[in-house]
Write an enzyme that holds these catalytic residues in place. Structure first.
Site, mmCIF file in Angstrom:
data_model
loop_
_atom_site.group_PDB
_atom_site.id
_atom_site.type_symbol
_atom_site.label_atom_id
_atom_site.label_comp_id
_atom_site.label_asym_id
_atom_site.label_seq_id
_atom_site.Cartn_x
_atom_site.Cartn_y
_atom_site.Cartn_z
ATOM 1 N N HIS A 174 -7.663 1.362 -1.791
ATOM 2 C CA HIS A 174 -6.363 0.723 -2.043
ATOM 3 C C HIS A 174 -6.150 0.500 -3.539
ATOM 4 C CE1 HIS A 174 -4.805 -0.223 2.003
ATOM 5 N NE2 HIS A 174 -6.080 -0.241 2.349
ATOM 6 N N CYS A 187 -4.757 5.047 2.039
ATOM 7 C CA CYS A 187 -5.344 4.506 3.268
ATOM 8 C C CYS A 187 -4.734 5.151 4.515
ATOM 9 C CB CYS A 187 -5.266 2.980 3.284
ATOM 10 S SG CYS A 187 -6.419 2.270 4.497
ATOM 11 N N GLU A 246 -3.500 0.208 -5.124
ATOM 12 C CA GLU A 246 -2.362 -0.698 -5.401
ATOM 13 C C GLU A 246 -2.830 -2.147 -5.586
ATOM 14 O OE1 GLU A 246 -3.161 0.359 -2.478
ATOM 15 O OE2 GLU A 246 -2.860 -1.229 -0.986
#
Ligand code: MN
Length: 235
Positions: free
Chosen positions: A204, A96, A206
């Site tokens: 994203h 990001c 994660e």
């Protein structure tokens, strides 16, 4: 074998969780406690995380769109971190804001505000829940990203991702290639061919640490860090 040490600044729990699940030993860096370049001593890879916008002056835009939020101290630290990692060919994965930092650090530019630059674009800012699928991306054939995600999407296949950004890469930095795009043309990933591992994604991964959809991206970073330990050829 010792776990590879991956440096990360401004992490949230999900980044640390995703790195640890990939076998990393996480070293959290702070600008106050870990001045560069000394802080990189012993680090074997770098993760650049999400956050506010890069100051447009860093890529030559004199005007700042009213939606742009900046953190000059964070820019200074992370742009230096990205440049050091690239100089040393340390494996680097950027997420990001991270892909935006990476592109600017390498000489590229950003779109300051997608909704005003591309009013007909897809919704790229769906904030909750954090793993909410927002749109598909198409992965560039023959890219490292395609190799990492080959079990999930072949060339030309659509891969669903989350999306929490209002900026994106505009001009890709010299030496970098586009590795994924959304259907509206927004650049969703870049990478540097020839580097040990230098990849940035706009979504994203994660936020999927517990379900594993993008575990291979963190694994790719950690594996590259391990591989870099080995002698590069016969002596
Ligand atoms: Mn997006």
């Amino acid at each position: 074998m010792n776990k590879p040490v991956i440096a990360v600044a401004w992490p949230t729990h999900d980044y640390i969780d995703a790195l640890e699940r990939a076998g990393a030993q996480v070293r959290e860096l702070t600008p106050q406690g870990d001045p560069l370049p000394a802080a990189l001593e012993g680090c074997e890879g770098v993760l650049l995380t999400g956050g506010v916008d890069v100051d447009p002056r860093e890529y030559g835009d004199a005007d700042r769109h009213p939606t742009v939020e900046v953190d000059p101290a964070r820019d200074d630290y992370e742009l230096a971190l990205a440049r050091l990692a690239m100089e040393r060919d340390l494996p680097l994965f950027a997420i990001c804001r991270g892909v935006q930092v990476l592109n600017v650090a390498a000489g590229g530019t950003l779109i300051q505000d997608l909704p005003s630059a591309h009013p007909s674009a897809l919704a790229h800012s769906i904030t909750e829940p954090k793993n909410q699928i927002a749109h598909d991306v198409h992965i560039a054939a023959h890219s490292r990203l395609a190799a990492l995600l080959a079990h999930r999407a072949g060339p030309g296949d659509a891969l669903p991702v989350n999306s929490r950004h209002h900026q994106s890469v505009k001009e890709t930095a010299p030496g970098f290639v586009v590795a994924a795009t959304a259907a509206d043309g927004v650049i969703e990933a870049i990478e540097q061919p020839g580097a040990s591992f230098c990849l940035g994604v706009q979504w994203h991964p994660e936020n999927f640490s517990k379900t594993g959809e993008f575990a291979e991206l963190f694994q790719g970073l950690v594996d590259a860090a391990v591989q870099r330990r080995e002698p590069s050829g016969p002596r």
